[in-house]
Scaffold this motif. Structure first.
Motif, short mmCIF file in Angstrom:
data_model
loop_
_atom_site.label_atom_id
_atom_site.label_comp_id
_atom_site.label_asym_id
_atom_site.label_seq_id
_atom_site.Cartn_x
_atom_site.Cartn_y
_atom_site.Cartn_z
N LEU A 72 0.81 -1.30 0.04
CA LEU A 72 0.01 -0.12 0.10
C LEU A 72 0.80 1.25 -0.03
CD1 LEU A 72 -2.86 -0.86 2.28
CD2 LEU A 72 -2.95 -0.81 0.13
N GLY A 73 1.89 1.13 0.72
CA GLY A 73 2.76 2.31 0.75
C GLY A 73 3.40 2.56 -0.73
N ALA A 74 3.85 1.52 -1.62
CA ALA A 74 4.46 1.73 -2.78
C ALA A 74 3.39 2.34 -3.79
CB ALA A 74 4.73 0.36 -3.31
N LEU A 75 2.17 1.69 -3.43
CA LEU A 75 0.98 2.20 -4.48
C LEU A 75 0.48 3.72 -4.18
CD1 LEU A 75 -1.45 -0.97 -4.16
CD2 LEU A 75 -0.39 -0.05 -6.21
N SER A 76 0.59 4.20 -2.95
CA SER A 76 0.47 5.71 -2.43
C SER A 76 1.54 6.41 -3.04
CB SER A 76 0.49 5.71 -0.93
OG SER A 76 1.72 5.85 -0.28
N ASP A 77 2.73 5.89 -3.31
CA ASP A 77 3.77 6.59 -3.92
C ASP A 77 3.59 6.84 -5.49
OD1 ASP A 77 5.37 6.90 -1.74
OD2 ASP A 77 6.64 5.22 -2.24
N LYS A 78 2.74 5.99 -6.03
CA LYS A 78 2.43 5.75 -7.35
C LYS A 78 0.96 6.54 -7.66
CE LYS A 78 2.09 3.09 -11.52
NZ LYS A 78 2.18 1.50 -12.23
N TYR A 79 0.16 6.38 -7.05
CA TYR A 79 -1.18 6.95 -7.18
C TYR A 79 -1.47 7.95 -6.03
CZ TYR A 79 -1.50 2.74 -10.05
OH TYR A 79 -1.14 1.84 -11.15
N GLY A 80 -1.03 8.14 -5.16
CA GLY A 80 -1.17 9.21 -4.28
C GLY A 80 -1.65 8.78 -2.73
N ARG A 81 -1.58 9.58 -1.82
CA ARG A 81 -1.76 9.05 -0.55
C ARG A 81 -3.54 9.05 -0.42
NH1 ARG A 81 3.30 8.00 -0.54
NH2 ARG A 81 4.86 9.86 -0.14
N ARG A 82 -3.99 9.92 -0.85
CA ARG A 82 -5.39 10.07 -0.39
C ARG A 82 -6.43 9.11 -1.03
NH1 ARG A 82 -9.62 12.91 -3.17
NH2 ARG A 82 -11.18 13.89 -1.64
N PRO A 83 -6.19 8.63 -2.32
CA PRO A 83 -6.80 7.53 -2.80
C PRO A 83 -6.56 6.12 -2.16
CG PRO A 83 -5.35 8.14 -4.50
CD PRO A 83 -5.23 9.18 -3.47
N ILE A 84 -5.34 6.00 -1.66
CA ILE A 84 -5.12 4.85 -1.01
C ILE A 84 -5.68 4.83 0.30
CG2 ILE A 84 -3.00 3.36 -0.25
CD1 ILE A 84 -3.43 3.17 -3.41
N LEU A 85 -5.41 5.75 0.96
CA LEU A 85 -6.03 5.90 2.27
C LEU A 85 -7.60 5.92 2.38
CD1 LEU A 85 -4.03 8.86 3.77
CD2 LEU A 85 -3.88 6.33 4.84
N PHE A 86 -8.15 6.33 1.45
CA PHE A 86 -9.61 6.26 1.41
C PHE A 86 -10.20 4.97 1.00
CE2 PHE A 86 -13.63 6.62 -1.34
CZ PHE A 86 -14.63 7.19 -0.29
N ILE A 87 -9.62 4.28 0.08
CA ILE A 87 -10.02 3.03 -0.49
C ILE A 87 -9.74 1.96 0.71
CG2 ILE A 87 -9.43 0.95 -1.98
CD1 ILE A 87 -8.86 3.15 -4.16
N SER A 88 -8.70 2.08 1.29
CA SER A 88 -8.46 1.12 2.48
C SER A 88 -9.30 1.37 3.76
CB SER A 88 -6.85 1.41 3.08
OG SER A 88 -6.59 2.81 3.66
N LEU A 89 -9.62 2.57 3.97
CA LEU A 89 -10.69 2.85 5.07
C LEU A 89 -11.96 2.09 4.69
CD1 LEU A 89 -9.97 6.57 6.05
CD2 LEU A 89 -9.69 4.29 7.62
N ILE A 90 -12.46 2.23 3.52
CA ILE A 90 -13.76 1.59 2.88
C ILE A 90 -13.70 0.28 3.20
CG2 ILE A 90 -15.07 1.35 1.08
CD1 ILE A 90 -15.66 4.06 2.42
N GLY A 91 -12.26 -0.42 2.69
CA GLY A 91 -12.11 -1.81 2.89
C GLY A 91 -12.01 -2.26 4.41
#
Length: 197
Positions: A72-91
């Motif tokens: 998830l850290g690597a994905l946040s580097d590529k796609y941004g912190r905000r979308p990864i944090l939001f999707i992970s919270l919904i998950g």
């Protein structure tokens, strides 16, 4: 007197709304980790789980978090912190709902696996703190991160124990509501810190 004013101003600028959202996210992640602890004996009784299965219900969350935190850290580097944090919270909210409405043991495991995978957003939260704090404030930011980590670990079992008196599913539904509210706040308040190249 004048010398103290810049210090207070600096403190106010440090603890911004986005940082508060991040600290709440970390707190809720650790609540999700610990909320199951006082409920483990009930799983053994309710779902006829063996002692090994009961231990695995607890351990699988940490295992998934350990595996997926760097991903998830690597994905946040590529796609941004905000979308990864939001999707992970919904998950995470979805994982808690699955556990809350579990009628068989595999649903409990599925919910814990989902919540553990999405709970791997800890590394993304740390990266966000590093993005928005100055070099001077970074130690303070990470110190508060550690404090929220510890508070979540303490309050998780307490919340699980108190709310379980109203039903074994109630703590997880409460965690789901809390996490979903956190996701909404993050969506509307948290700005992106990673700029596309």
């Amino acid at each position: 007197m004048n010398q103290s004013e810049p210090v207070n101003s600096s403190d106010e600028r440090f603890l911004t709304k986005p940082l508060i959202i991040i600290y709440i996210t970390v707190f809720i992640d650790l609540v999700g980790f610990g909320i199951v602890i006082p409920l483990l004996p009930y799983y053994g009784e309710t779902f006829a789980a063996s002692p090994f299965e009961v231990e695995m219900i607890f351990a699988v969350y940490s295992a998934m978090q350990f595996i997926f935190a760097p991903i998830l850290g690597a994905l946040s580097d590529k796609y941004g912190r905000r979308p990864i944090l939001f999707i992970s919270l919904i998950g995470s909210a979805f994982g808690y709902v699955v556990i809350g409405y579990a009628t068989v043991l595999w649903m409990v495991f599925a919910g814990r696996i989902i919540a553990g995978i999405t709970g791997g957003n800890i590394s993304t939260a740390q990266a966000y703190i590093a993005d928005v704090t100055s070099k001077e404030d970074r130690a303070k930011g990470m110190g508060l991160f550690g404090a929220m980590f510890g508070l979540g670990f303490v309050f998780g079992p307490a919340i699980g124990g108190i709310l379980s008196r109203y039903g074994i599913h109630v703590p997880f539904l409460f965690a789901a509501i809390l996490t979903f509210a956190n996701a909404l706040a993050l969506y509307f308040i948290l700005p992106e810190t990673r700029k596309k190249e």
